[in-house]
Design a protein around this motif. Sequence first.
Motif, PDB file in Angstrom:
ATOM      1  N   SER A 111       0.832  -1.198   0.000  1.00 17.14           N
ATOM      2  CA  SER A 111       0.000   0.000   0.000  1.00 17.14           C
ATOM      3  C   SER A 111       0.870   1.253   0.000  1.00 17.14           C
ATOM      4  CB  SER A 111      -0.902   0.016   1.238  1.00 17.14           C
ATOM      5  OG  SER A 111      -0.112   0.174   2.420  1.00 17.14           O
ATOM      6  N   THR A 112       0.276   2.381  -0.348  1.00 18.14           N
ATOM      7  CA  THR A 112       0.998   3.656  -0.295  1.00 18.14           C
ATOM      8  C   THR A 112       1.436   3.951   1.130  1.00 18.14           C
ATOM      9  OG1 THR A 112      -0.312   4.467  -2.165  1.00 18.14           O
ATOM     10  CG2 THR A 112       0.871   6.116  -0.859  1.00 18.14           C
ATOM     11  N   GLU A 113       0.610   3.614   2.106  1.00 19.62           N
ATOM     12  CA  GLU A 113       0.984   3.814   3.504  1.00 19.62           C
ATOM     13  C   GLU A 113       2.238   3.016   3.861  1.00 19.62           C
ATOM     14  OE1 GLU A 113      -2.022   3.239   2.410  1.00 19.62           O
ATOM     15  OE2 GLU A 113      -3.273   4.902   3.126  1.00 19.62           O
ATOM     16  N   GLN A 114       2.378   1.823   3.330  1.00 20.05           N
ATOM     17  CA  GLN A 114       3.566   1.012   3.613  1.00 20.05           C
ATOM     18  C   GLN A 114       4.816   1.607   2.966  1.00 20.05           C
ATOM     19  OE1 GLN A 114       1.861  -2.686   2.237  1.00 20.05           O
ATOM     20  NE2 GLN A 114       1.583  -3.457   4.333  1.00 20.05           N
ATOM     21  N   VAL A 115       4.666   2.256   1.827  1.00 17.59           N
ATOM     22  CA  VAL A 115       5.792   2.977   1.242  1.00 17.59           C
ATOM     23  C   VAL A 115       6.281   4.039   2.218  1.00 17.59           C
ATOM     24  CG1 VAL A 115       6.584   4.449  -0.655  1.00 17.59           C
ATOM     25  CG2 VAL A 115       4.988   2.574  -1.123  1.00 17.59           C
ATOM     26  N   GLY A 116       5.335   4.819   2.749  1.00 14.45           N
ATOM     27  CA  GLY A 116       5.695   5.866   3.700  1.00 14.45           C
ATOM     28  C   GLY A 116       6.318   5.320   4.966  1.00 14.45           C
ATOM     29  N   ASP A 117       5.788   4.222   5.485  1.00 15.49           N
ATOM     30  CA  ASP A 117       6.357   3.619   6.691  1.00 15.49           C
ATOM     31  C   ASP A 117       7.803   3.216   6.468  1.00 15.49           C
ATOM     32  OD1 ASP A 117       3.940   3.932   7.986  1.00 15.49           O
ATOM     33  OD2 ASP A 117       3.290   1.849   7.677  1.00 15.49           O
ATOM     34  N   LEU A 118       8.079   2.678   5.291  1.00 20.17           N
ATOM     35  CA  LEU A 118       9.442   2.231   5.001  1.00 20.17           C
ATOM     36  C   LEU A 118      10.394   3.415   4.867  1.00 20.17           C
ATOM     37  CD1 LEU A 118      10.353  -0.685   4.817  1.00 20.17           C
ATOM     38  CD2 LEU A 118      10.424  -0.458   2.329  1.00 20.17           C
ATOM     39  N   TRP A 119       9.912   4.524   4.315  1.00 19.58           N
ATOM     40  CA  TRP A 119      10.741   5.731   4.277  1.00 19.58           C
ATOM     41  C   TRP A 119      11.152   6.138   5.694  1.00 19.58           C
ATOM     42  CZ3 TRP A 119       8.817  10.119   0.531  1.00 19.58           C
ATOM     43  CH2 TRP A 119       8.781   9.636  -0.782  1.00 19.58           C
ATOM     44  N   LEU A 120      10.194   6.193   6.583  1.00 18.66           N
ATOM     45  CA  LEU A 120      10.493   6.621   7.949  1.00 18.66           C
ATOM     46  C   LEU A 120      11.453   5.666   8.639  1.00 18.66           C
ATOM     47  CD1 LEU A 120       6.924   7.716   9.117  1.00 18.66           C
ATOM     48  CD2 LEU A 120       8.806   9.212   8.407  1.00 18.66           C
ATOM     49  N   ALA A 134       9.068  17.005   1.498  1.00 20.57           N
ATOM     50  CA  ALA A 134       7.774  17.513   1.941  1.00 20.57           C
ATOM     51  C   ALA A 134       6.874  16.373   2.404  1.00 20.57           C
ATOM     52  CB  ALA A 134       7.107  18.300   0.815  1.00 20.57           C
ATOM     53  N   ALA A 135       6.834  15.282   1.645  1.00 21.42           N
ATOM     54  CA  ALA A 135       6.005  14.137   2.022  1.00 21.42           C
ATOM     55  C   ALA A 135       6.512  13.486   3.304  1.00 21.42           C
ATOM     56  CB  ALA A 135       5.979  13.120   0.886  1.00 21.42           C
ATOM     57  N   TYR A 136       7.825  13.361   3.436  1.00 22.52           N
ATOM     58  CA  TYR A 136       8.436  12.788   4.637  1.00 22.52           C
ATOM     59  C   TYR A 136       8.047  13.618   5.867  1.00 22.52           C
ATOM     60  CZ  TYR A 136      12.290  10.270   7.066  1.00 22.52           C
ATOM     61  OH  TYR A 136      13.050   9.477   7.887  1.00 22.52           O
ATOM     62  N   ARG A 137       8.166  14.931   5.736  1.00 25.65           N
ATOM     63  CA  ARG A 137       7.800  15.820   6.844  1.00 25.65           C
ATOM     64  C   ARG A 137       6.322  15.656   7.193  1.00 25.65           C
ATOM     65  NH1 ARG A 137       9.052  20.218   4.431  1.00 25.65           N
ATOM     66  NH2 ARG A 137       6.925  20.678   3.748  1.00 25.65           N
ATOM     67  N   ASN A 138       5.492  15.515   6.190  1.00 27.11           N
ATOM     68  CA  ASN A 138       4.068  15.317   6.433  1.00 27.11           C
ATOM     69  C   ASN A 138       3.796  13.985   7.121  1.00 27.11           C
ATOM     70  OD1 ASN A 138       3.357  17.797   5.335  1.00 27.11           O
ATOM     71  ND2 ASN A 138       3.062  16.964   3.271  1.00 27.11           N
ATOM     72  N   LEU A 139       4.495  12.951   6.684  1.00 27.24           N
ATOM     73  CA  LEU A 139       4.349  11.645   7.333  1.00 27.24           C
ATOM     74  C   LEU A 139       4.721  11.723   8.811  1.00 27.24           C
ATOM     75  CD1 LEU A 139       5.966   9.343   4.610  1.00 27.24           C
ATOM     76  CD2 LEU A 139       3.602   9.153   5.425  1.00 27.24           C
ATOM     77  N   ALA A 140       5.865  12.355   9.079  1.00 29.09           N
ATOM     78  CA  ALA A 140       6.327  12.469  10.465  1.00 29.09           C
ATOM     79  C   ALA A 140       5.362  13.277  11.323  1.00 29.09           C
ATOM     80  CB  ALA A 140       7.724  13.093  10.498  1.00 29.09           C
ATOM     81  N   GLY A 141       4.603  14.166  10.691  1.00 31.45           N
ATOM     82  CA  GLY A 141       3.634  14.969  11.402  1.00 31.45           C
ATOM     83  C   GLY A 141       2.274  14.309  11.548  1.00 31.45           C
ATOM     84  N   GLY A 142       2.158  13.078  11.072  1.00 29.65           N
ATOM     85  CA  GLY A 142       0.912  12.334  11.230  1.00 29.65           C
ATOM     86  C   GLY A 142      -0.066  12.457  10.091  1.00 29.65           C
ATOM     87  N   PRO A 145      -1.340   9.537   3.460  1.00 33.04           N
ATOM     88  CA  PRO A 145      -1.542   9.656   2.020  1.00 33.04           C
ATOM     89  C   PRO A 145      -3.039   9.649   1.699  1.00 33.04           C
ATOM     90  CG  PRO A 145       0.043   7.925   2.561  1.00 33.04           C
ATOM     91  CD  PRO A 145      -0.603   8.333   3.841  1.00 33.04           C
ATOM     92  N   PRO A 146      -3.487  10.350   0.655  1.00 29.03           N
ATOM     93  CA  PRO A 146      -2.682  11.101  -0.315  1.00 29.03           C
ATOM     94  C   PRO A 146      -2.413  12.552   0.074  1.00 29.03           C
ATOM     95  CG  PRO A 146      -4.953  11.053  -1.035  1.00 29.03           C
ATOM     96  CD  PRO A 146      -4.905  10.246   0.233  1.00 29.03           C
ATOM     97  N   LEU A 147      -2.845  12.963   1.265  1.00 28.44           N
ATOM     98  CA  LEU A 147      -2.597  14.355   1.673  1.00 28.44           C
ATOM     99  C   LEU A 147      -1.108  14.632   1.841  1.00 28.44           C
ATOM    100  CD1 LEU A 147      -5.468  14.979   4.266  1.00 28.44           C
ATOM    101  CD2 LEU A 147      -5.323  15.752   1.894  1.00 28.44           C
ATOM    102  N   THR A 148      -0.311  13.599   2.034  1.00 24.63           N
ATOM    103  CA  THR A 148       1.143  13.792   2.129  1.00 24.63           C
ATOM    104  C   THR A 148       1.710  14.425   0.868  1.00 24.63           C
ATOM    105  OG1 THR A 148       1.317  11.466   1.461  1.00 24.63           O
ATOM    106  CG2 THR A 148       1.638  11.966   3.802  1.00 24.63           C
ATOM    107  N   ALA A 149       1.037  14.225  -0.260  1.00 24.94           N
ATOM    108  CA  ALA A 149       1.527  14.762  -1.533  1.00 24.94           C
ATOM    109  C   ALA A 149       1.121  16.203  -1.767  1.00 24.94           C
ATOM    110  CB  ALA A 149       1.020  13.910  -2.688  1.00 24.94           C
ATOM    111  N   THR A 150       0.110  16.673  -1.059  1.00 25.70           N
ATOM    112  CA  THR A 150      -0.448  17.985  -1.397  1.00 25.70           C
ATOM    113  C   THR A 150      -0.256  19.044  -0.314  1.00 25.70           C
ATOM    114  OG1 THR A 150      -2.614  17.269  -0.576  1.00 25.70           O
ATOM    115  CG2 THR A 150      -2.185  17.011  -2.929  1.00 25.70           C
TER     116      THR A 150
END
Length: 377
Positions: A111-120, A134-142, A145-150
Amino acid sequence: MTPVGTEPDLADRVLGGWLGRIAGNMLGKPVEQGDHWTRERIDRYLRQAGALPLTDYLPEPVGPGAGDEFALRPEWRQCVRGRIHGSCRDDDVDYAILGLHLLETHGFGFSTEQVGDLWLLRLPYLQTFTAERAAYRNLAGGIRPPLTATYENPYQEWIGALIRADIYGWTCPGAPWRAASLARRDAVLSHTGNGVYGAMWAAALISAAFTAPGVRDALDTALTVIPASSRLARIVRRVASLHETRLSWEDTLSTVAEETAGLGWIHTVPNAAVLTAGLLYGDGDFTRTITLTVRGGLDTDSNGATAGSVAGVLSGAAAIPPQWKDPLEDTVRSAVFGFDGVRISELAARTLALAETEPETGAGPETGAAGTGLDTP
């Protein structure tokens, strides 16, 4: 031409993709600053060094008087001819490694969420840039996706998602729609619009290169996975039409540069134009493909990496000239935790294992929006 009966096998093509990506990245890395290292300045540098036609990695600066005009990136001492001992660390290779780890960990149903988890978990924040940061910072802030992209991300159509797409092409040989679907699922973490289409197009292009009779056929196939009306599709078709008229490589790039002016040197669309021109005018020759692509300027290391991946898959590893692969010493430097110093041959073997287990899905579109066979972002 490749003699009948001597075509590279799947393992050789996968290894060719990895070697080509790393070599093309290394070739372009010293001049990766598109607002300074223009196509004209790159060629002036090469002429001063007596390195045109370019058939090897970039030469180191000639003489003490080069000054600011010919100031290479600080990493140049590890990625110019005669000084390379294994690859330099670069995000263009880190994301291919991270994508491999993603598929090994979560399979093709990730899933897209698992992509983000692996980045972190695996990717240092300071080794991310533009849309990915920008997406990494958004992920770390809770933010999910897909709001991490925008959210607070002005880089949504830049080239970052495209450089993450190779692994999906390598693991889906001859299945471009499947490759594009996987690349899209990854890309929407950080990108929208042409940023996502760039990833889908690149994944399909690499996938198609495994079975296409030539680079033009692979490019034509790759265009079928993105909306025909998108700016990305239009610029790829534009470059192909100029190539068909026998316009020179230089004049083709000058024409499309005028038509994409104002987008910036890291935007997906002008870089796709440079990449398409390098592939078409390179015409399947590995050296000519990556050197023309890098000489085209803009995001030189990213474009060189993707061009090398496509050319390496088309030719196979055995056909890549030794001046490109021997200095790599089968070794990759990486910021991805747990992968620094990994062997290129090991990465290729692990990729091959995934490619051989990927189920057959057919060559046509999956369900989704008209024009792409996929939901459009």
